[in-house]
Write a protein that holds these residues in place. Structure first.
Motif, mmCIF file in Angstrom:
data_model
loop_
_atom_site.group_PDB
_atom_site.id
_atom_site.type_symbol
_atom_site.label_atom_id
_atom_site.label_comp_id
_atom_site.label_asym_id
_atom_site.label_seq_id
_atom_site.Cartn_x
_atom_site.Cartn_y
_atom_site.Cartn_z
ATOM 1 N N ILE A 9 41.860 -37.954 63.496
ATOM 2 C CA ILE A 9 43.071 -37.397 64.280
ATOM 3 C C ILE A 9 44.051 -36.930 63.150
ATOM 4 N N ILE A 13 45.885 -33.290 62.149
ATOM 5 C CA ILE A 13 47.344 -33.179 62.111
ATOM 6 C C ILE A 13 47.724 -32.416 60.450
ATOM 7 N N ILE A 18 46.288 -30.110 65.377
ATOM 8 C CA ILE A 18 46.866 -30.843 66.334
ATOM 9 C C ILE A 18 48.321 -30.700 65.920
ATOM 10 N N PHE A 32 55.263 -37.272 59.416
ATOM 11 C CA PHE A 32 55.557 -36.623 60.909
ATOM 12 C C PHE A 32 55.632 -37.807 61.554
ATOM 13 N N HIS A 33 56.602 -37.384 62.704
ATOM 14 C CA HIS A 33 57.108 -38.580 63.589
ATOM 15 C C HIS A 33 55.752 -39.043 64.603
ATOM 16 N N ASP A 34 55.743 -40.409 64.490
ATOM 17 C CA ASP A 34 54.902 -41.122 65.525
ATOM 18 C C ASP A 34 55.108 -40.700 66.907
ATOM 19 N N ILE A 35 53.838 -40.466 67.664
ATOM 20 C CA ILE A 35 54.121 -39.974 68.898
ATOM 21 C C ILE A 35 54.558 -41.103 70.013
ATOM 22 N N HIS A 36 54.412 -42.175 69.673
ATOM 23 C CA HIS A 36 54.800 -43.511 70.391
ATOM 24 C C HIS A 36 55.766 -44.352 69.425
ATOM 25 N N TRP A 38 58.320 -47.238 68.040
ATOM 26 C CA TRP A 38 58.602 -48.341 68.121
ATOM 27 C C TRP A 38 60.147 -48.511 68.139
ATOM 28 N N HIS A 42 61.000 -43.629 63.540
ATOM 29 C CA HIS A 42 59.448 -44.067 63.454
ATOM 30 C C HIS A 42 58.759 -42.858 62.867
ATOM 31 N N GLU A 102 44.626 -48.795 63.973
ATOM 32 C CA GLU A 102 43.903 -47.960 65.230
ATOM 33 C C GLU A 102 43.348 -46.687 64.540
ATOM 34 N N VAL A 103 44.284 -45.848 63.763
ATOM 35 C CA VAL A 103 43.816 -44.645 62.966
ATOM 36 C C VAL A 103 43.146 -44.829 61.609
ATOM 37 N N HIS A 107 47.768 -44.809 56.614
ATOM 38 C CA HIS A 107 49.354 -44.164 56.976
ATOM 39 C C HIS A 107 50.140 -45.234 56.732
ATOM 40 N N HIS A 109 53.778 -46.569 58.273
ATOM 41 C CA HIS A 109 54.789 -46.535 59.120
ATOM 42 C C HIS A 109 56.039 -46.746 58.585
HETATM 43 P P1 5GP Z 1 48.016 -47.882 63.533
HETATM 44 O O1 5GP Z 1 47.886 -48.641 64.779
HETATM 45 O O2 5GP Z 1 46.740 -47.277 63.122
HETATM 46 O O3 5GP Z 1 48.608 -48.438 62.388
HETATM 47 O O4 5GP Z 1 49.054 -46.794 63.974
HETATM 48 C C1 5GP Z 1 48.729 -45.561 64.439
HETATM 49 C C2 5GP Z 1 49.587 -44.927 64.857
HETATM 50 O O5 5GP Z 1 49.270 -43.471 64.859
HETATM 51 C C3 5GP Z 1 50.339 -45.197 66.257
HETATM 52 O O6 5GP Z 1 51.657 -45.673 65.927
HETATM 53 C C4 5GP Z 1 50.283 -44.126 67.164
HETATM 54 O O7 5GP Z 1 51.448 -43.994 67.972
HETATM 55 C C5 5GP Z 1 50.223 -42.960 66.106
HETATM 56 N N1 5GP Z 1 49.335 -41.899 66.702
HETATM 57 C C6 5GP Z 1 48.164 -41.756 67.137
HETATM 58 N N2 5GP Z 1 47.931 -40.725 67.524
HETATM 59 C C7 5GP Z 1 48.854 -39.831 66.981
HETATM 60 C C8 5GP Z 1 48.999 -38.399 67.215
HETATM 61 O O8 5GP Z 1 48.158 -37.566 67.929
HETATM 62 N N3 5GP Z 1 50.313 -37.817 66.923
HETATM 63 C C9 5GP Z 1 51.213 -38.669 66.335
HETATM 64 N N4 5GP Z 1 52.300 -37.990 65.939
HETATM 65 N N5 5GP Z 1 51.052 -39.989 66.233
HETATM 66 C C10 5GP Z 1 49.888 -40.501 66.816
#
Ligand code: 5GP
Ligand code: ZN
Length: 120
Positions: A9, A13, A18, A32-36, A38, A42, A102-103, A107, A109
């Motif tokens: 993913i 990006i 994406i 880039f900004h995290d999509i979710h 915290w 972020h 998860e990814v 990366h 944060h």
């Molecule tokens: P991890 O848990 O791997 O440390 O964090 C992965 C982060 O990637 C999560 O905070 C999640 O919100 C973010 N994320 C996952 N998919 C995408 C996406 O498609 N775009 C963006 N901008 N962030 C993503």
């Protein structure tokens, strides 16, 4: 480092396949900004080349990782974190399943802004 992985993913990006809200870009690094998010601030910093995790980092990546860490506070200020020491920010690198990763593209944060935050 291995080449770009089309199933990854963050490689998608980096390649612009994406969309993302860009914070910073140079030859080697994208932020880039995290999509979710915290917290009010972020964003994620990634190497443009696919590198699965911090556990895959070797001596050959030391300069890149050093540049990313040195850049984090500067970008945090740019994105609205208040200055150290009253402000500041958190830097998190989840590594592996038990580390909450998860990814699987390395990366960093960068998280900050006025509390309370959703996590932490
Ligand atoms: P991890 O848990 O791997 O440390 O964090 C992965 C982060 O990637 C999560 O905070 C999640 O919100 C973010 N994320 C996952 N998919 C995408 C996406 O498609 N775009 C963006 N901008 N962030 C993503
Ligand atoms: Zn990747």
């Amino acid at each position: 480092m291995s080449a770009s992985d089309t199933s990854c993913i963050f490689c998608n990006i980096v390649a612009g396949r994406i969309p993302s809200r860009k914070v910073y870009e140079d030859e080697d690094i994208l932020a880039f900004h995290d999509i979710h998010p915290w917290a009010p601030v972020h964003f994620l910093m990634v190497p443009k080349q696919h590198l699965a995790s911090l556990a895959h980092v070797g001596d050959e990546h030391a300069a890149l990782l050093g540049r990313m860490l040195a850049l984090a506070p500067r970008l945090a200020l740019q994105e609205g974190c208040r200055p150290y020491p009253q402000g500041g920010h958190r830097v998190v690198i989840n590594t592996g399943d038990e580390g909450g990763q998860e990814v699987h593209h390395l990366h960093i944060h960068v998280i900050g802004g006025p509390r309370p935050w959703l996590k932490g």
